[in-house]
Design a protein around this motif. Structure first.
Motif, PDB file in Angstrom:
ATOM      1  N   GLU A  37      -1.448  -2.136  -0.273  1.00 37.34           N
ATOM      2  CA  GLU A  37      -0.238  -1.503  -0.809  1.00 37.34           C
ATOM      3  C   GLU A  37       0.158  -0.305   0.055  1.00 37.34           C
ATOM      4  OE1 GLU A  37      -1.345  -0.627  -4.847  1.00 37.34           O
ATOM      5  OE2 GLU A  37      -0.591  -2.560  -5.581  1.00 37.34           O
ATOM      6  N   ASP A  38      -0.833   0.521   0.436  1.00 36.81           N
ATOM      7  CA  ASP A  38      -0.556   1.662   1.310  1.00 36.81           C
ATOM      8  C   ASP A  38      -0.008   1.201   2.652  1.00 36.81           C
ATOM      9  OD1 ASP A  38      -1.459   3.373  -0.665  1.00 36.81           O
ATOM     10  OD2 ASP A  38      -3.422   3.729   0.282  1.00 36.81           O
ATOM     11  N   ALA A  39      -0.623   0.164   3.213  1.00 39.16           N
ATOM     12  CA  ALA A  39      -0.190  -0.342   4.514  1.00 39.16           C
ATOM     13  C   ALA A  39       1.261  -0.819   4.462  1.00 39.16           C
ATOM     14  CB  ALA A  39      -1.108  -1.477   4.979  1.00 39.16           C
ATOM     15  N   VAL A  40       1.613  -1.580   3.420  1.00 34.18           N
ATOM     16  CA  VAL A  40       2.982  -2.086   3.292  1.00 34.18           C
ATOM     17  C   VAL A  40       3.960  -0.917   3.214  1.00 34.18           C
ATOM     18  CG1 VAL A  40       4.575  -3.315   1.754  1.00 34.18           C
ATOM     19  CG2 VAL A  40       2.345  -4.312   2.291  1.00 34.18           C
ATOM     20  N   ASP A  41       3.662   0.059   2.364  1.00 30.99           N
ATOM     21  CA  ASP A  41       4.550   1.222   2.220  1.00 30.99           C
ATOM     22  C   ASP A  41       4.733   1.947   3.557  1.00 30.99           C
ATOM     23  OD1 ASP A  41       4.834   0.696  -0.466  1.00 30.99           O
ATOM     24  OD2 ASP A  41       3.396   2.233  -1.112  1.00 30.99           O
ATOM     25  N   LEU A  42       3.632   2.167   4.253  1.00 28.40           N
ATOM     26  CA  LEU A  42       3.705   2.894   5.528  1.00 28.40           C
ATOM     27  C   LEU A  42       4.426   2.089   6.603  1.00 28.40           C
ATOM     28  CD1 LEU A  42       0.147   4.456   5.422  1.00 28.40           C
ATOM     29  CD2 LEU A  42       2.304   5.745   5.473  1.00 28.40           C
ATOM     30  N   PHE A  43       4.166   0.786   6.680  1.00 28.53           N
ATOM     31  CA  PHE A  43       4.867  -0.048   7.662  1.00 28.53           C
ATOM     32  C   PHE A  43       6.367  -0.066   7.375  1.00 28.53           C
ATOM     33  CE2 PHE A  43       0.814  -2.591   8.611  1.00 28.53           C
ATOM     34  CZ  PHE A  43       0.665  -2.051   9.869  1.00 28.53           C
ATOM     35  N   GLU A  44       6.735  -0.141   6.094  1.00 32.53           N
ATOM     36  CA  GLU A  44       8.161  -0.135   5.753  1.00 32.53           C
ATOM     37  C   GLU A  44       8.794   1.205   6.108  1.00 32.53           C
ATOM     38  OE1 GLU A  44       8.376  -1.436   1.679  1.00 32.53           O
ATOM     39  OE2 GLU A  44       8.494  -3.534   2.301  1.00 32.53           O
ATOM     40  N   THR A  45       8.102   2.292   5.835  1.00 33.74           N
ATOM     41  CA  THR A  45       8.591   3.630   6.193  1.00 33.74           C
ATOM     42  C   THR A  45       8.795   3.748   7.695  1.00 33.74           C
ATOM     43  OG1 THR A  45       7.490   4.635   4.299  1.00 33.74           O
ATOM     44  CG2 THR A  45       8.026   6.098   6.119  1.00 33.74           C
TER      45      THR A  45
END
Length: 179
Positions: A37-45
């Motif tokens: 979940e953290d990875a997805v959020d950071l990649f999207e950011t």
């Protein structure tokens, strides 16, 4: 660590993704879910949609392993859609395959039935056939320790423990046409 020194979103996202993969390999699916979940959020950011979609696919698998089939299906569909927009046909195919597997599992499962990972389903089939942990390991070309870890996760999902756990798993396999 270098991640803390540099602190860029893509590096932090890559670190979270790698941590999730390690947690998933250790069958710590809840920790893996948090990392993905953290990875997805950071990649999207960071504006890197391909990597975000790959993270979503990992997240989908972790959610599925936790028995959260609907949430896993939604994440896998978002990943598939992103891959399609990007023209990443190989990854889109991987997402589509996962969606088919998740759909088959969801249709087969009754309400309240724990969702099994593909490997857990493979192992419970072999347990139901009366194979020992060593025979299962040889059949699946994995270590006996890995079989034991999957069985431990399976028993926890079934609420089984002690000397009857293997019998409960066998009964589950027969009841759910997994044998």
């Amino acid at each position: 660590s270098i991640t803390n020194l540099i602190g860029s979103a893509p590096l932090r996202a890559s670190t979270a993704l790698a941590s999730g993969l390690v947690a998933r390999a250790a069958a710590n699916h809840d920790r893996a879910r948090e990392c993905f979940e953290d990875a997805v959020d950071l990649f999207e950011t960071a504006g890197v949609p391909f990597e975000a979609a790959r993270g979503r696919l990992c997240l989908a698998e972790s959610l599925w392993s936790l028995g959260r089939v609907e949430a896993g299906t939604a994440e896998a569909e978002k990943a598939r859609s992103s891959f399609a927009r990007l023209g990443a046909t190989a990854e889109e195919g991987r997402a589509h395959k996962l969606l088919r597997e998740m759909g088959t599992s969801a249709r087969r499962a009754e309400p309240g039935t724990p969702a099994l990972t593909r490997r857990e389903a493979d192992i419970v089939r072999l347990v139901a056939r009366g194979l020992s942990n060593q025979q299962i390991a040889a059949s699946l070309v994995i270590s006996t320790r890995t079989v034991e870890r999957h069985l431990s996760n399976l028993y926890a999902k079934l609420g089984a423990s002690g000397s009857v756990a293997r019998a409960v798993a066998t009964a589950f396999a027969h009841t759910h046409n997994l044998s």
